[in-house]
Design a protein around this motif. Sequence first.
Motif, short mmCIF file in Angstrom:
data_model
loop_
_atom_site.label_atom_id
_atom_site.label_comp_id
_atom_site.label_asym_id
_atom_site.label_seq_id
_atom_site.Cartn_x
_atom_site.Cartn_y
_atom_site.Cartn_z
N ALA A 72 0.82 -1.21 0.00
CA ALA A 72 0.00 0.00 0.00
C ALA A 72 0.85 1.26 0.00
O ALA A 72 1.76 1.41 0.83
CB ALA A 72 -0.91 0.00 1.24
N HIS A 92 -3.30 4.73 1.46
CA HIS A 92 -3.54 3.34 1.79
C HIS A 92 -2.60 2.86 2.90
O HIS A 92 -1.39 2.96 2.77
CB HIS A 92 -3.30 2.46 0.56
CG HIS A 92 -4.37 2.54 -0.48
ND1 HIS A 92 -5.54 1.81 -0.39
CD2 HIS A 92 -4.45 3.24 -1.63
CE1 HIS A 92 -6.28 2.06 -1.46
NE2 HIS A 92 -5.65 2.93 -2.22
N MET A 134 -9.64 -2.03 3.08
CA MET A 134 -8.58 -1.02 3.02
C MET A 134 -8.91 0.15 3.94
O MET A 134 -10.05 0.59 4.01
CB MET A 134 -8.43 -0.50 1.59
CG MET A 134 -8.11 -1.57 0.55
SD MET A 134 -8.17 -0.95 -1.15
CE MET A 134 -9.94 -0.78 -1.40
N ILE A 187 -2.89 0.88 -4.42
CA ILE A 187 -2.48 -0.47 -4.01
C ILE A 187 -1.67 -1.07 -5.15
O ILE A 187 -2.08 -1.02 -6.32
CB ILE A 187 -3.69 -1.36 -3.70
CG1 ILE A 187 -4.41 -0.83 -2.45
CG2 ILE A 187 -3.26 -2.81 -3.48
CD1 ILE A 187 -3.60 -0.88 -1.17
#
Length: 693
Positions: free
Chosen positions: A284, A366, A383, A343
């Motif tokens: 992330a 993220h 997430m 991502i």
Amino acid sequence: MTETIPSTGRPTPPRRPLPLLGHGGNRSALTCRYRCGDACFHDVPNTSRGETFGDVVAAGISRRNLLKVGAVVAAAGAVGVLGQQPAAAHGGRGSARGLAFTPVAPNTADAVTTPPGYVSEAFLRWGDPLFSDAPAFDPSAQTAAAQQRQFGYNNDHLDMFDLGRGQFAMVVNHEYTDEPMMFPAYDPEAPTAEQVEIAWAAHGLTVVVVEERRGRGRGSGALSVVVDHPLNRRLHTTSEFALTGPVAGHELVRTSADPDGRTVLGTLNNCAGGITPWNTWLTAEENFNQYFAGADAVTDPVTRERLRRYGLPGGSTDRRWEQFDQRFDLAAEPNEVNRFGWIVEVDPMDPSSTPKKRTALGRFKHEAAYPRVTRDGRVALYMGDDERFDYFYKFVSRDRVSRRDSDHNGTLLDNGTLYVARFTGDSPPEEILGDGALPADGEWDGSGEWIPLVTSDDRRGHVSHVPGMTAEEVLLFTRQAGDAVGATKMDRPEDVEPSPRTGTVYIALTNNTARGTGANPGPDEANPRTANKHGHVVELVEQRRDSGAGAFAWRIFLLCGDPADPSTYFAGYDKSQVSPISCPDNLTFDDHGNLWISTDGNALGTNDGLFGVATDGRYRGQVKQFLTVPHGAETCGPLVQDKRVLVCVQHPGELDGASFENPLSHWPDGGTSIPRPSVVAAWHERGRRIGDA
């Protein structure tokens, strides 16, 4: 073997005061500057006036939705953990299976501290060669070419792919760099080109094969790097990454160097991640905003607001990368920033493959991405957006996971629906006082719904569910989409981990010292403390325990802090028998179903650590500290195997006043050495399973 201090049951005397700065925790100003660009000293980016669930209840809005989510609570309670009663009477001697160890006492030692009977070793350090053509690490003679062939800096997420015969492909990301601690005579106002290029190489990702090292005692958990293994790989700030999904090729991701808008150089500020059911690695991109200069030079009001919502600073950056590559200067390349905040999917088994930035998953800070397969065989991905008052998300793929077709699985994260969460409490807002006092029903709990933001579909066309925004705009500016639909503002949702046994989803909310201060939103039932400096953990159960469902039930599992603090809560467990815990960050599960929590920014004045806690049964809520990391460091990773625990020790010695010439930690090499972020393995000295009595 590096220094290990078994717990004595008494706190180790402090070596030096640890300032309570930054995110309301035990972070130094150095950490705040280089890790996240002083995010918590800037104005809160989320100034939207979206409804909290307290507003929803108070206004009586959408009675149909309230009735619907009420039914979800009943349904979830009938099938799982949210139907249990609080464990208020639980306590007594003993431990859950897998947690039978003597808890480590809080301390400020410059060492990794493990329970009696356990040992540890830092087996992979910043600068260690991954290939035989890389030189041995010499902190006074670093080069960018060497760093590209060595283990990177500030290791964060860690995971393993079992290759058999005692070998594992270990994947690790490198979140950020601490230039004043890395380089001699570093001038933050005028870094050299070589220092910047080394920092570029020290960011990114590592794939490295490690193997169990025999002959270190019966049942040893020691690991060694397999230098020159064909799978070994470094990906850094000048490596190629492909944009995929709806945003690939969009005009807002095109640059002068990449007019097609499909190939990005590098990945920045990688934090936690996860492993897909088809055996790829997800990592992330988090605080990417701090690497881009010149936001104050942008004059277009729409663009200015987009940059403000993502915390883009005006003027120069702290690292001054824009002086050496114009892509980090928004005045020269206004779209480059839109190519970060995604991502990233990596195939660790194919060292020739190009990693993919999956744009259908949305763009924000993220912290993590963890998948779970739905009842009908699709993949759901959870997430968090690590910012004060930002949101929690889920993506559900259009197509099902295939057991045999890897090409098909390679498209799953490009097609599906992205949702944002709205949490609704079941107590009157006036019972949520902000001081941690339980509401009248004895729990902070309720229900929630997944609000669709965008559906990505390369067959039928991409569809926005947010009025006034195109599908591509929703994915590029996902925070604004969440604002528009009234998502619940959370206390920095970081890592997320579904239980492999029950499917219950655990969310680490690290802290939010701004809640209830000034003009910022006050407490609500999912975030019930004002100036929440210790953070909390929420558990979420999907309707029918199906990760593809549109609604869920939830409740707070832990309100972290000193057990003597009346505002803390440990799932109702006897607080006289739990370890203090502050600022939960990364999560993992062991084979027994226990949740393991690593911390970042401990606001109790002691070192960060790793904690195990039972999630069900008579010991539900019994938090036990398994290890602590050196002062100035945070605990990352983590991974709990049958006979081994692995953690990433990130930024040891990152304390105010620290520099290359004045190291404030000498871990792991000792003597007068500078500190080196490292991967650590811990195991029982007699070869017992982790947590066995």
